[in-house]
Scaffold this motif. Structure first.
Motif, mmCIF file in Angstrom:
data_model
loop_
_atom_site.group_PDB
_atom_site.id
_atom_site.type_symbol
_atom_site.label_atom_id
_atom_site.label_comp_id
_atom_site.label_asym_id
_atom_site.label_seq_id
_atom_site.Cartn_x
_atom_site.Cartn_y
_atom_site.Cartn_z
ATOM 1 N N PHE A 32 0.789 -1.222 0.034
ATOM 2 C CA PHE A 32 -0.052 0.042 0.041
ATOM 3 C C PHE A 32 0.991 1.240 0.096
ATOM 4 C CE2 PHE A 32 -3.131 -3.157 1.448
ATOM 5 C CZ PHE A 32 -4.279 -2.729 0.731
ATOM 6 N N GLU A 33 2.011 1.101 -0.521
ATOM 7 C CA GLU A 33 2.833 2.325 -0.670
ATOM 8 C C GLU A 33 2.310 3.668 -1.170
ATOM 9 O OE1 GLU A 33 7.173 3.826 -2.352
ATOM 10 O OE2 GLU A 33 6.770 1.842 -2.408
ATOM 11 N N PRO A 34 1.525 3.339 -2.385
ATOM 12 C CA PRO A 34 1.120 4.438 -3.269
ATOM 13 C C PRO A 34 0.155 5.190 -2.491
ATOM 14 C CG PRO A 34 1.162 2.437 -4.745
ATOM 15 C CD PRO A 34 1.412 2.010 -3.381
ATOM 16 N N ALA A 116 11.434 7.825 2.832
ATOM 17 C CA ALA A 116 12.566 6.937 3.349
ATOM 18 C C ALA A 116 12.413 5.628 3.759
ATOM 19 C CB ALA A 116 13.215 7.806 4.562
ATOM 20 N N PHE A 117 10.981 5.465 4.302
ATOM 21 C CA PHE A 117 10.694 4.217 5.061
ATOM 22 C C PHE A 117 10.434 3.184 3.734
ATOM 23 C CE2 PHE A 117 7.410 1.045 5.612
ATOM 24 C CZ PHE A 117 7.801 0.372 6.979
ATOM 25 N N PHE A 118 9.658 3.690 2.637
ATOM 26 C CA PHE A 118 9.561 2.767 1.672
ATOM 27 C C PHE A 118 10.811 2.507 0.934
ATOM 28 C CE2 PHE A 118 5.191 4.452 2.376
ATOM 29 C CZ PHE A 118 4.562 3.393 2.852
ATOM 30 N N SER A 119 11.654 3.543 0.754
ATOM 31 C CA SER A 119 12.804 3.329 0.203
ATOM 32 C C SER A 119 13.885 1.997 0.810
ATOM 33 C CB SER A 119 13.881 4.620 0.051
ATOM 34 O OG SER A 119 14.840 4.358 -0.816
#
Length: 401
Positions: A32-34, A116-119
């Motif tokens: 659910f990143e987007p 930053a978390f999703f990266s």
């Protein structure tokens, strides 16, 4: 035979279990990143006020161009079906760079930037945080570990089925239950056995599709099993389109644009002004494609080509490709999705199955739960194994019962 599979299941899972947990957990975090990114950075991705009419695309892009350094050019613009979504203007560099623009005011709201978390989760999921350049030469230890761990996970899942099946035949209901009737030990064991069965189909789907990014030999075999010859990406290349379809689309385009050119001085004047801008026909192209594809999730227009993304379910990367004359705006269908190269279609389905986007929000929720259960399997397996090492005789008695 069961003892053999039990040993395979144990001695392959023990050394790679930690990696499997990290891969599954990081994958779950990306599902659910987007939506999360757009919620956190809503001022970038959404217009503050939706008006009846947006500014012309050419005007917006000229303003963006004037704000860019000379070394950076505009390669395209993506317009979404949701009128609240800001336009995404794609840039030539750095890689995958883009900015978002409020289409009603022309204001640049921000640039594309992964949180930053999703990266970190993405690098963990793909390369276990290996700092080596994933697109450069040389051995990528992290990528190799991800691939090997995923392959081990598939073997552990299959061997787990073989171990579980004899018990399931004696009592299927009990083998699929999770309870505290035997304390924490019974709960963790139930979570490992029953949880593994509940998540089995989903984590297998994620693993088998994910391996296509890890090993060339596996990717070729996977495509061959699906009856498709693996080829490099062909999204920008021509494929065979029926002459009837090309003539039909081309004819419609010529008819429409012919009418535009003969509708009087005001429209002719706008056409003259368009010739002075490299983005002059982009609004015209978008209007025509949006009319033809009112339900398209998004439309991306480039220098002389455009992509119409057809939907968010099924193959989420399914799209029709068009070319257009940059002076007249005349559209020609280049590649319809149903005529696309088979390898490109399969590539889109692999991505949709791996991410759970094939069924929209419903399957993505299921994939999230499945990935979290998959992440828990090595941890619960470690718990059972350590308890067995500490109390081997007691464990044997329980099994004999």
């Amino acid at each position: 035979m069961i003892k053999f599979f039990r040993k395979i299941h144990l001695w392959l899972s023990v050394p790679f279990g930690v990696f499997i947990t990290l891969i599954c957990f990081s994958g779950a975090m990306l599902i659910f990143e987007p939506e999360i990114t757009r919620a956190i950075k809503s001022d970038v991705y959404y217009a503050s006020e939706v008006k009846d009419v947006a500014l012309p695309i050419g005007t917006i892009l000229e303003d963006v161009k004037s704000a860019l350094p000379d070394s950076v050019s505009i390669t395209g613009v993506t317009v979404f079906k949701d009128k609240e979504r800001t336009y995404q203007v794609n840039l030539s560099k750095p890689r995958r760079a883009s900015v978002f623009v409020n289409q009603y005011t022309g204001q640049i709201t921000g640039k594309y930037e992964r949180l930053a978390f999703f990266s970190t989760m993405f690098k963990l999921h793909r390369w276990l945080l290996d700092s080596a350049n994933p697109h450069g030469d040389g051995v990528k230890v992290g990528k190799m570990l991800v691939g090997v761990s995923t392959l081990i996970f598939v073997i552990a899942l299959i061997s787990g089925i073989v171990i579980w099946w004899p018990r399931a035949k004696r009592g299927l209901r009990k083998s699929l239950s999770i309870s505290f009737s035997n304390g924490w030990k019974g709960f963790w064991k139930g979570l490992h056995v029953a949880g593994g069965m509940y998540a089995l189909i989903f984590v297998l789907a994620m693993s088998l599709t994910g391996l296509t990014w890890s090993f060339d030999w596996y990717r070729s075999a996977f495509y061959a099993i699906c009856g498709v010859e693996h080829t490099p990406r062909n999204f920008g290349q021509h494929s065979k389109v029926s002459s009837e379809a090309r003539a039909e689309r081309g004819g419609r385009g010529e008819s429409r644009h012919g009418n535009h050119r003969g509708e009087g001085g005001e429209r002719h004047g706008r056409g003259e002004r368009r010739r002075h801008s490299e983005f002059g026909c982009w609004q015209q192209v978008y209007d025509e494609l949006r009319t033809q594809n009112p339900d398209a999730h998004q439309i991306t227009i480039g220098q002389e080509s455009t992509t119409v993304t057809l939907g968010e379910t099924g193959n989420s990367r399914a799209s029709d490709k068009y070319e257009f004359n940059r002076r007249s705006g005349e559209l020609t269908l280049n590649t319809a999705y149903h005529d696309a190269v088979a390898a490109d279609k399969l590539r889109g389905w692999i991505y949709s199955i791996h991410t759970g986007s094939l069924g929209g929000i419903f399957t993505r929720i299921i994939w999230l739960l499945g990935a979290l259960l998959g992440a828990s399997l090595p941890l619960t397996g470690y718990y059972i194994w350590i308890k067995h090492l500490r109390h081997p005789r007691k464990e044997v008695k329980v099994q004999n019962k």
